[in-house]
Motif scaffolding. Structure first.
Motif, PDB file in Angstrom:
ATOM      1  N   UNK A 103       0.142  11.153   3.843  1.00 55.80           N
ATOM      2  CA  UNK A 103      -0.232  11.719   5.132  1.00 55.80           C
ATOM      3  C   UNK A 103       0.136  13.199   5.166  1.00 55.80           C
ATOM      4  N   UNK A 108      -2.965  -7.518   9.429  1.00 53.77           N
ATOM      5  CA  UNK A 108      -2.290  -6.328   9.928  1.00 53.77           C
ATOM      6  C   UNK A 108      -1.424  -5.693   8.852  1.00 53.77           C
ATOM      7  N   UNK A 109      -1.517  -4.383   8.728  1.00 52.57           N
ATOM      8  CA  UNK A 109      -0.651  -3.636   7.827  1.00 52.57           C
ATOM      9  C   UNK A 109       0.522  -3.071   8.633  1.00 52.57           C
ATOM     10  N   UNK A 114      -3.295   9.066   7.686  1.00 51.63           N
ATOM     11  CA  UNK A 114      -2.896   8.618   6.346  1.00 51.63           C
ATOM     12  C   UNK A 114      -4.113   8.353   5.463  1.00 51.63           C
ATOM     13  N   UNK A 127       3.775  -0.561   8.579  1.00 53.05           N
ATOM     14  CA  UNK A 127       4.173   0.651   7.892  1.00 53.05           C
ATOM     15  C   UNK A 127       5.682   0.871   7.935  1.00 53.05           C
ATOM     16  N   UNK A 128       6.194   1.471   6.862  1.00 52.85           N
ATOM     17  CA  UNK A 128       7.560   1.940   6.847  1.00 52.85           C
ATOM     18  C   UNK A 128       7.670   3.307   7.499  1.00 52.85           C
ATOM     19  N   UNK A 129       8.874   3.881   7.578  1.00 58.39           N
ATOM     20  CA  UNK A 129       9.077   5.171   8.243  1.00 58.39           C
ATOM     21  C   UNK A 129       8.582   6.358   7.438  1.00 58.39           C
ATOM     22  N   UNK A 174       3.783   7.204   2.931  1.00 56.43           N
ATOM     23  CA  UNK A 174       3.996   5.983   3.706  1.00 56.43           C
ATOM     24  C   UNK A 174       3.729   4.766   2.845  1.00 56.43           C
ATOM     25  N   UNK A 204       0.352   5.288   1.049  1.00 58.25           N
ATOM     26  CA  UNK A 204      -0.512   6.266   1.702  1.00 58.25           C
ATOM     27  C   UNK A 204       0.115   7.652   1.616  1.00 58.25           C
ATOM     28  N   UNK A 238       0.836  -1.196   0.000  1.00 61.24           N
ATOM     29  CA  UNK A 238       0.000   0.000   0.000  1.00 61.24           C
ATOM     30  C   UNK A 238       0.875   1.252   0.000  1.00 61.24           C
TER      31      UNK A 238
END
Lengths: 110, 115
Positions: free
Chosen positions: B37, B103-104, B43, B106-108, B91, B35, B33
């Motif tokens: 933000x 569950x997703x 997001x 997320x990266x930084x 993101x 996103x 995915x």
């Protein structure tokens, strides 16, 4: 438009106190909700989730409550610590697609 | 287990320039995915891939944004040309599958500033 929202943009608590972060949703057909924690400069981190067939779910120091009658959920953090300072988002999962609210910034005072 | 990797972490460009972001999901995660933000907001999903196919790009501004995941692993998101309102954190997230309760992670994120 967004289907989830939060009551307060900021929350300040004393270290050691309990924190309660609230979230309202509008879609009565929603059946799965997630709380994420986002620290400054990082991506959201999964905290806890709850399905609509449950009223309460507990994790380590966190509890999520779901009130389907008033379409409201809350995140309770016990014995809040400085490391809990972050922005907290509730999100609704619609078929694998996350819809986020705007977030509540939690500040923990020493 | 290594998390979701993103690069660059920060990017500053002028409006009308182009920019690309890279994401490497958690190994074995089929769903990826992107996103957007915006500061002070949650997001917002731009695009979702299942392996190398697009599942949902309904929120992607296709006149200027494009994304690909050619080999079903890493992905790039491009903006061309950039506008001031594209300033945001981008993101990337991945999940094992695309189920409702999956569950997703997320990266930084990549913080983009458009001047």
């Amino acid at each position: 438009g967004e289907s989830v929202g939060l009551h307060l943009p900021t929350l300040s608590v004393q270290e050691g106190d309990n924190s309660i972060i609230n979230c309202a949703y509008s879609n009565s057909a929603s059946d799965y909700f997630i709380w994420y924690k986002q620290e400054s400069g990082k991506g959201p981190q999964f905290i806890i989730d709850i399905r609509s067939n449950m009223d309460k779910r507990q994790g380590q120091r966190v509890t999520v409550l779901l009130n389907k009658t008033v379409k409201h959920l809350s995140l309770q953090i016990a014995a809040t610590q400085p490391g809990d300072s972050a922005v907290y988002f509730c999100a609704e999962n619609k078929g694998g697609k996350l819809i986020f609210g705007q977030g509540t910034e939690l500040s923990v005072k020493p | 287990e290594a998390g979701v990797a993103q690069s660059p972490r920060y990017k500053i460009i002028e409006k009308r320039q182009s920019v690309a972001f890279w994401c490497n999901p958690i190994s074995g995660h089929a769903t990826l995915y992107w996103y957007q933000q915006i500061l002070g907001q949650g997001p917002k999903l731009l695009i979702q891939f299942q392996n190398n196919g697009v599942v949902d790009d309904s929120q992607l501004p296709k006149d200027r944004f494009s994304a690909e995941r050619l080999k079903g692993v890493d992905s790039t998101l491009k903006i061309q040309p950039a506008k001031l309102e594209d300033s945001a954190v981008y993101l990337c997230a991945s999940s094992l599958i695309a189920g409702v309760t999956d569950t997703q992670y997320f990266g930084p994120g990549t913080r983009l500033t458009v001047l």
